[in-house]
Write a protein that holds these residues in place. Structure first.
Motif, short mmCIF file in Angstrom:
data_model
loop_
_atom_site.label_atom_id
_atom_site.label_comp_id
_atom_site.label_asym_id
_atom_site.label_seq_id
_atom_site.Cartn_x
_atom_site.Cartn_y
_atom_site.Cartn_z
N GLU A 17 0.74 -1.09 -0.12
CA GLU A 17 -0.17 -0.07 0.04
C GLU A 17 0.88 1.19 0.02
OE1 GLU A 17 -0.98 -2.77 2.01
OE2 GLU A 17 -2.24 -3.08 0.25
N GLN A 18 2.06 1.12 -0.43
CA GLN A 18 3.15 2.24 -0.25
C GLN A 18 3.16 2.89 0.87
OE1 GLN A 18 3.15 4.38 -4.12
NE2 GLN A 18 1.14 3.32 -4.63
N ARG A 19 3.19 2.18 2.01
CA ARG A 19 3.65 2.74 3.51
C ARG A 19 4.40 1.98 4.17
NH1 ARG A 19 0.97 6.04 0.86
NH2 ARG A 19 -0.95 7.03 1.43
N VAL A 20 5.11 2.69 5.33
CA VAL A 20 5.93 1.82 6.13
C VAL A 20 4.91 1.31 7.32
CG1 VAL A 20 7.97 2.02 7.67
CG2 VAL A 20 7.59 3.38 5.57
N ASN A 21 5.09 -0.12 7.33
CA ASN A 21 4.20 -0.62 8.20
C ASN A 21 4.57 0.09 9.90
OD1 ASN A 21 2.74 -2.56 6.83
ND2 ASN A 21 4.38 -4.02 7.21
N PRO A 22 3.45 0.37 10.53
CA PRO A 22 3.80 0.79 12.01
C PRO A 22 4.61 -0.20 12.67
CG PRO A 22 1.18 0.67 11.31
CD PRO A 22 1.92 -0.08 10.19
N GLU A 23 4.69 -1.49 12.56
CA GLU A 23 5.56 -2.23 13.34
C GLU A 23 7.04 -1.99 12.85
OE1 GLU A 23 6.96 -5.27 16.11
OE2 GLU A 23 5.34 -3.57 15.80
N SER A 24 7.21 -1.87 11.52
CA SER A 24 8.59 -1.39 10.95
C SER A 24 9.04 -0.07 11.42
CB SER A 24 8.47 -1.08 9.67
OG SER A 24 8.55 -2.51 8.89
N VAL A 25 8.12 1.05 11.57
CA VAL A 25 8.29 2.14 12.10
C VAL A 25 8.74 1.97 13.66
CG1 VAL A 25 7.54 4.52 12.90
CG2 VAL A 25 6.91 3.71 10.62
N ASN A 29 12.67 2.99 14.56
CA ASN A 29 12.96 4.05 15.35
C ASN A 29 13.69 3.82 16.67
OD1 ASN A 29 11.91 5.93 13.77
ND2 ASN A 29 9.97 6.09 14.76
N GLY A 30 13.45 2.51 17.58
CA GLY A 30 13.89 2.11 18.61
C GLY A 30 15.35 1.53 18.09
N LEU A 31 15.71 1.07 17.04
CA LEU A 31 17.06 0.78 16.62
C LEU A 31 18.12 2.02 16.55
CD1 LEU A 31 16.56 -2.50 14.48
CD2 LEU A 31 17.27 -2.36 16.61
N ILE A 32 17.38 3.10 15.92
CA ILE A 32 17.85 4.19 15.33
C ILE A 32 18.36 5.07 16.77
CG2 ILE A 32 17.77 6.39 14.31
CD1 ILE A 32 16.08 5.17 12.00
N ARG A 51 7.58 12.06 2.25
CA ARG A 51 6.45 12.13 3.04
C ARG A 51 5.97 10.97 3.32
NH1 ARG A 51 2.11 10.39 0.09
NH2 ARG A 51 3.24 10.44 -1.98
N LEU A 52 6.42 10.05 2.66
CA LEU A 52 6.32 8.48 3.22
C LEU A 52 7.04 8.01 4.30
CD1 LEU A 52 5.82 6.69 -0.41
CD2 LEU A 52 4.14 7.55 1.46
N LEU A 53 8.14 8.68 4.64
CA LEU A 53 9.09 8.42 5.72
C LEU A 53 9.06 9.18 7.04
CD1 LEU A 53 12.47 8.07 3.10
CD2 LEU A 53 10.85 6.20 4.33
N ALA A 54 8.03 10.06 6.87
CA ALA A 54 7.71 11.12 8.08
C ALA A 54 7.75 10.52 9.39
CB ALA A 54 6.45 11.96 7.62
N GLY A 55 7.33 9.17 9.42
CA GLY A 55 7.24 8.74 10.86
C GLY A 55 8.76 8.19 11.26
N LEU A 56 9.57 8.10 10.51
CA LEU A 56 10.94 7.46 10.79
C LEU A 56 11.76 8.66 11.33
CD1 LEU A 56 11.61 4.59 8.13
CD2 LEU A 56 11.15 4.31 10.57
#
Length: 289
Positions: A17-25, A29-32, A51-56
């Motif tokens: 769906e051209q999104r980063v899964n919430p679990e991936s975020v 983010n925890g690893l970063i 725009r698609l990476l805004a949550g990371l």
């Protein structure tokens, strides 16, 4: 040993769906936050990708439009750029038009604004692409009847979207042309259609990731991908991992196969393996928007 991790976006980090899964975020983010050095190398523009990476919580520069740009993920400041010559751009558009194709011309105009020039929607792949982008990035897109004026701007890439049989002859000509490089591969969102993307011969994911590794003084490069434009990046990496949904050509040269883009493959792999090389002092100070 400090390791740089670089992921493709579409078909790899992004789900179908051209999104980063919430679990991936959550995982990334925890690893970063713990020191993982992670960024992206994508065929997308800076505007579309961020725009698609805004949550990371990305802080390293990213590679955009298959290596045309290395840019700061926060300010958008271009660190390195590789434009296509205007003369060659005119030649490419001419070849497309002679073959009955519809050029999509990506530029930076005289005001420094990103622009995409196209002359309508003619097939399902174009419909999917333009329909998605016009919902969120309409200010970039310009419908034109003639490409003369836009070909005077800084040329990022000149693309065409069609069935592979209709693109093949032009691809064979441009693949041998000095000064440019062709990325010719399937549209993962519109089966049966291909993209022919033509940019400067200095713009590849391999050159972009190698340059980023050099600029930021990393010792090791690990990459993730799924499609044909990731092959050059894989060839230059110390380790490379294909998601299970990847093109067979990508799987064949991969160090290993990880879970799919829909099942958080990149994030889950890094949760298991990435922490071993996390840590150290950050060596890039991003500019804020």
């Amino acid at each position: 040993m400090r390791t740089l991790y670089v992921s493709d976006m579409d078909g790899t980090l992004l789900n179908d769906e051209q999104r980063v899964n919430p679990e991936s975020v959550r995982i990334l983010n925890g690893l970063i936050d713990k020191g993982l050095q992670f960024t992206v190398a994508t065929a997308r523009s800076y505007e579309s990708a961020t725009r698609l990476l805004a949550g990371l919580n990305l802080h390293l520069p990213g590679i955009f439009i298959n290596g045309v740009f290395i840019a700061d993920p926060h300010s958008g400041r271009i660190i390195e750029s590789h434009y296509l010559s205007n003369e060659l751009g005119q030649e490419i558009v001419g070849l497309y038009l002679q073959a009955g194709l519809n050029p999509v011309v990506y530029t930076i105009n005289d005001e420094g604004q990103s622009r995409v020039y196209y002359r309508g929607v003619h097939n399902p792949s174009e419909d999917y692409y333009f329909g998605d982008r016009l919902q969120t990035e309409s200010e970039r897109f310009r419908l034109v009847d003639d490409y003369t004026e836009c070909l005077k701007e800084k040329l990022i890439a000149v693309n065409a979207i069609e069935t592979p049989d209709r693109l093949q002859a032009v691809y064979e000509v441009l693949d041998k042309r000095e000064g440019c490089i062709c990325h010719f591969g399937p549209d993962i969102y519109a089966p049966g259609y291909h993209w022919l993307e033509v940019s400067s011969d200095q713009a590849t994911k391999r050159k972009g990731t190698q340059r980023l590794k050099e600029l930021l003084s990393f010792d090791k490069l690990v990459c993730f991908g799924d499609n044909l434009n990731d092959l050059s990046m894989f060839e230059g990496a110390d380790e490379c991992y294909a998601v299970s949904n990847a093109h067979e050509s990508v799987k064949q040269i991969a160090t290993g196969i990880i879970d799919s883009n829909n099942n958080d493959g990149v994030a889950r792999f890094l949760a298991e393996h990435g922490q071993k090389s996390a840590g150290g002092v950050a060596i890039w100070v991003p500019e804020k928007k």
